[in-house]
Design a protein around this motif. Sequence first.
Motif, PDB file in Angstrom:
ATOM      1  N   ALA A  21     -21.567 -28.657  -1.122  1.00  0.00           N
ATOM      2  CA  ALA A  21     -21.600 -30.020  -1.671  1.00  0.00           C
ATOM      3  C   ALA A  21     -20.839 -30.969  -0.763  1.00  0.00           C
ATOM      4  CB  ALA A  21     -21.006 -30.039  -3.074  1.00  0.00           C
ATOM      5  N   ARG A  22     -19.737 -30.513  -0.215  1.00  0.00           N
ATOM      6  CA  ARG A  22     -18.969 -31.351   0.726  1.00  0.00           C
ATOM      7  C   ARG A  22     -19.836 -31.694   1.939  1.00  0.00           C
ATOM      8  NH1 ARG A  22     -16.390 -30.321   5.390  1.00  0.00           N
ATOM      9  NH2 ARG A  22     -14.742 -31.772   5.967  1.00  0.00           N
ATOM     10  N   GLN A  23     -20.561 -30.716   2.446  1.00  0.00           N
ATOM     11  CA  GLN A  23     -21.425 -30.968   3.604  1.00  0.00           C
ATOM     12  C   GLN A  23     -22.556 -31.922   3.251  1.00  0.00           C
ATOM     13  OE1 GLN A  23     -20.819 -29.973   6.854  1.00  0.00           O
ATOM     14  NE2 GLN A  23     -22.374 -31.557   7.129  1.00  0.00           N
ATOM     15  N   ARG A  24     -23.147 -31.758   2.073  1.00  0.00           N
ATOM     16  CA  ARG A  24     -24.207 -32.690   1.645  1.00  0.00           C
ATOM     17  C   ARG A  24     -23.663 -34.099   1.538  1.00  0.00           C
ATOM     18  NH1 ARG A  24     -26.790 -29.116  -3.034  1.00  0.00           N
ATOM     19  NH2 ARG A  24     -24.894 -29.855  -3.980  1.00  0.00           N
ATOM     20  N   ALA A  25     -22.438 -34.236   1.029  1.00  0.00           N
ATOM     21  CA  ALA A  25     -21.821 -35.563   0.924  1.00  0.00           C
ATOM     22  C   ALA A  25     -21.615 -36.153   2.318  1.00  0.00           C
ATOM     23  CB  ALA A  25     -20.492 -35.490   0.170  1.00  0.00           C
ATOM     24  N   LEU A  26     -21.107 -35.348   3.239  1.00  0.00           N
ATOM     25  CA  LEU A  26     -20.911 -35.832   4.614  1.00  0.00           C
ATOM     26  C   LEU A  26     -22.236 -36.245   5.238  1.00  0.00           C
ATOM     27  CD1 LEU A  26     -18.306 -33.239   5.967  1.00  0.00           C
ATOM     28  CD2 LEU A  26     -17.910 -35.659   5.453  1.00  0.00           C
ATOM     29  N   ASP A  27     -23.290 -35.477   4.994  1.00  0.00           N
ATOM     30  CA  ASP A  27     -24.610 -35.810   5.540  1.00  0.00           C
ATOM     31  C   ASP A  27     -25.110 -37.155   5.008  1.00  0.00           C
ATOM     32  OD1 ASP A  27     -24.579 -33.409   6.903  1.00  0.00           O
ATOM     33  OD2 ASP A  27     -25.937 -32.383   5.510  1.00  0.00           O
ATOM     34  N   ARG A  28     -24.663 -37.525   3.802  1.00  0.00           N
ATOM     35  CA  ARG A  28     -25.058 -38.794   3.187  1.00  0.00           C
ATOM     36  C   ARG A  28     -24.039 -39.904   3.476  1.00  0.00           C
ATOM     37  NH1 ARG A  28     -28.825 -38.324  -0.993  1.00  0.00           N
ATOM     38  NH2 ARG A  28     -28.035 -40.248  -1.877  1.00  0.00           N
ATOM     39  N   HIS A  29     -23.049 -39.604   4.309  1.00  0.00           N
ATOM     40  CA  HIS A  29     -21.984 -40.555   4.631  1.00  0.00           C
ATOM     41  C   HIS A  29     -21.182 -40.932   3.385  1.00  0.00           C
ATOM     42  CE1 HIS A  29     -23.735 -40.837   8.589  1.00  0.00           C
ATOM     43  NE2 HIS A  29     -24.902 -41.097   8.026  1.00  0.00           N
ATOM     44  N   ALA A  30     -21.056 -39.989   2.475  1.00  0.00           N
ATOM     45  CA  ALA A  30     -20.253 -40.167   1.259  1.00  0.00           C
ATOM     46  C   ALA A  30     -19.069 -39.208   1.346  1.00  0.00           C
ATOM     47  CB  ALA A  30     -21.088 -39.861   0.019  1.00  0.00           C
ATOM     48  N   SER A  31     -18.097 -39.427   0.496  1.00  0.00           N
ATOM     49  CA  SER A  31     -16.946 -38.523   0.492  1.00  0.00           C
ATOM     50  C   SER A  31     -16.953 -37.687  -0.776  1.00  0.00           C
ATOM     51  CB  SER A  31     -15.644 -39.313   0.592  1.00  0.00           C
ATOM     52  OG  SER A  31     -15.449 -40.076  -0.580  1.00  0.00           O
ATOM     53  N   LEU A  32     -16.425 -36.494  -0.660  1.00  0.00           N
ATOM     54  CA  LEU A  32     -16.228 -35.621  -1.801  1.00  0.00           C
ATOM     55  C   LEU A  32     -14.790 -35.145  -1.729  1.00  0.00           C
ATOM     56  CD1 LEU A  32     -18.534 -32.999  -3.283  1.00  0.00           C
ATOM     57  CD2 LEU A  32     -16.196 -32.384  -2.771  1.00  0.00           C
ATOM     58  N   SER A  33     -14.033 -35.400  -2.772  1.00  0.00           N
ATOM     59  CA  SER A  33     -12.630 -34.989  -2.773  1.00  0.00           C
ATOM     60  C   SER A  33     -12.287 -34.330  -4.094  1.00  0.00           C
ATOM     61  CB  SER A  33     -11.723 -36.191  -2.534  1.00  0.00           C
ATOM     62  OG  SER A  33     -11.872 -37.128  -3.583  1.00  0.00           O
ATOM     63  N   LEU A  34     -11.224 -33.549  -4.066  1.00  0.00           N
ATOM     64  CA  LEU A  34     -10.702 -32.931  -5.272  1.00  0.00           C
ATOM     65  C   LEU A  34      -9.484 -33.730  -5.706  1.00  0.00           C
ATOM     66  CD1 LEU A  34     -10.903 -29.152  -4.270  1.00  0.00           C
ATOM     67  CD2 LEU A  34     -12.644 -30.597  -5.310  1.00  0.00           C
ATOM     68  N   THR A  35      -9.523 -34.241  -6.921  1.00  0.00           N
ATOM     69  CA  THR A  35      -8.407 -35.057  -7.405  1.00  0.00           C
ATOM     70  C   THR A  35      -7.397 -34.237  -8.187  1.00  0.00           C
ATOM     71  OG1 THR A  35      -9.680 -35.670  -9.360  1.00  0.00           O
ATOM     72  CG2 THR A  35      -9.769 -37.164  -7.473  1.00  0.00           C
ATOM     73  N   ALA A  36      -7.826 -33.123  -8.744  1.00  0.00           N
ATOM     74  CA  ALA A  36      -6.931 -32.236  -9.482  1.00  0.00           C
ATOM     75  C   ALA A  36      -7.519 -30.833  -9.445  1.00  0.00           C
ATOM     76  CB  ALA A  36      -6.777 -32.709 -10.924  1.00  0.00           C
ATOM     77  N   VAL A  37      -6.647 -29.842  -9.354  1.00  0.00           N
ATOM     78  CA  VAL A  37      -7.102 -28.450  -9.331  1.00  0.00           C
ATOM     79  C   VAL A  37      -6.195 -27.609 -10.217  1.00  0.00           C
ATOM     80  CG1 VAL A  37      -8.134 -28.555  -7.029  1.00  0.00           C
ATOM     81  CG2 VAL A  37      -5.758 -27.892  -7.260  1.00  0.00           C
ATOM     82  N   SER A  38      -6.770 -26.579 -10.798  1.00  0.00           N
ATOM     83  CA  SER A  38      -5.980 -25.624 -11.573  1.00  0.00           C
ATOM     84  C   SER A  38      -5.202 -24.737 -10.605  1.00  0.00           C
ATOM     85  CB  SER A  38      -6.897 -24.770 -12.448  1.00  0.00           C
ATOM     86  OG  SER A  38      -7.738 -23.967 -11.636  1.00  0.00           O
ATOM     87  N   GLU A  39      -4.256 -24.006 -11.124  1.00  0.00           N
ATOM     88  CA  GLU A  39      -3.465 -23.095 -10.292  1.00  0.00           C
ATOM     89  C   GLU A  39      -4.369 -22.060  -9.625  1.00  0.00           C
ATOM     90  OE1 GLU A  39      -0.181 -21.836  -8.334  1.00  0.00           O
ATOM     91  OE2 GLU A  39      -0.279 -23.554  -9.678  1.00  0.00           O
ATOM     92  N   GLN A  40      -5.365 -21.574 -10.349  1.00  0.00           N
ATOM     93  CA  GLN A  40      -6.266 -20.565  -9.798  1.00  0.00           C
ATOM     94  C   GLN A  40      -7.075 -21.131  -8.636  1.00  0.00           C
ATOM     95  OE1 GLN A  40      -9.782 -19.859  -9.717  1.00  0.00           O
ATOM     96  NE2 GLN A  40      -9.406 -17.806  -8.959  1.00  0.00           N
ATOM     97  N   VAL A  41      -7.584 -22.346  -8.792  1.00  0.00           N
ATOM     98  CA  VAL A  41      -8.366 -22.972  -7.724  1.00  0.00           C
ATOM     99  C   VAL A  41      -7.456 -23.298  -6.538  1.00  0.00           C
ATOM    100  CG1 VAL A  41      -9.743 -24.985  -7.076  1.00  0.00           C
ATOM    101  CG2 VAL A  41     -10.133 -23.868  -9.272  1.00  0.00           C
ATOM    102  N   ALA A  42      -6.255 -23.776  -6.815  1.00  0.00           N
ATOM    103  CA  ALA A  42      -5.306 -24.077  -5.734  1.00  0.00           C
ATOM    104  C   ALA A  42      -5.015 -22.823  -4.918  1.00  0.00           C
ATOM    105  CB  ALA A  42      -4.023 -24.657  -6.306  1.00  0.00           C
ATOM    106  N   HIS A  43      -4.849 -21.706  -5.592  1.00  0.00           N
ATOM    107  CA  HIS A  43      -4.589 -20.449  -4.891  1.00  0.00           C
ATOM    108  C   HIS A  43      -5.774 -20.067  -4.006  1.00  0.00           C
ATOM    109  CE1 HIS A  43      -2.915 -16.520  -4.080  1.00  0.00           C
ATOM    110  NE2 HIS A  43      -4.054 -15.976  -4.489  1.00  0.00           N
ATOM    111  N   LEU A  44      -6.989 -20.188  -4.535  1.00  0.00           N
ATOM    112  CA  LEU A  44      -8.190 -19.877  -3.758  1.00  0.00           C
ATOM    113  C   LEU A  44      -8.286 -20.772  -2.520  1.00  0.00           C
ATOM    114  CD1 LEU A  44     -10.948 -18.400  -3.451  1.00  0.00           C
ATOM    115  CD2 LEU A  44     -11.924 -20.234  -4.849  1.00  0.00           C
TER     116      LEU A  44
END
Length: 138
Positions: A87-110
Amino acid sequence: MTPPPADPTPTPFPDAPDSRRIRVAVEPTATGTVLRLGGEIDMDTAHQLDAALGRALSDGGERCPLSLDLSEVTFCDSTGLNTLLRARQRALDRHASLSLTAVSEQVAHLLDITRTAPLFGLPPSPDRRTPDGLRHRP
């Protein structure tokens, strides 16, 4: 004949048998779109996330930022991470940004152990340790 009662807990993907394992809420804002995700992102639910991300990127148009709130995600495996990276790559291909504004502890660890946090606008956590006890380098 009387119609059956409405389902008291509608899901974003009512046709998917595992739709209760993942929750996706879309919130358009003045500056872009926020997707709030909850539950599990794995090989059984990643296709639902991929569809939601695809719709959000298509609906937002070019240069429209997409933010993901993963604070209620309880599990994310490599399939989920690959879905986010695509999804990040698709956003870049469209000249859009994709960011994570908040993550759980499990996602942060990953994100830390795969060193992908910076790709989503998050700094790596120098305080996290890998399962083998080693600290990540910033």
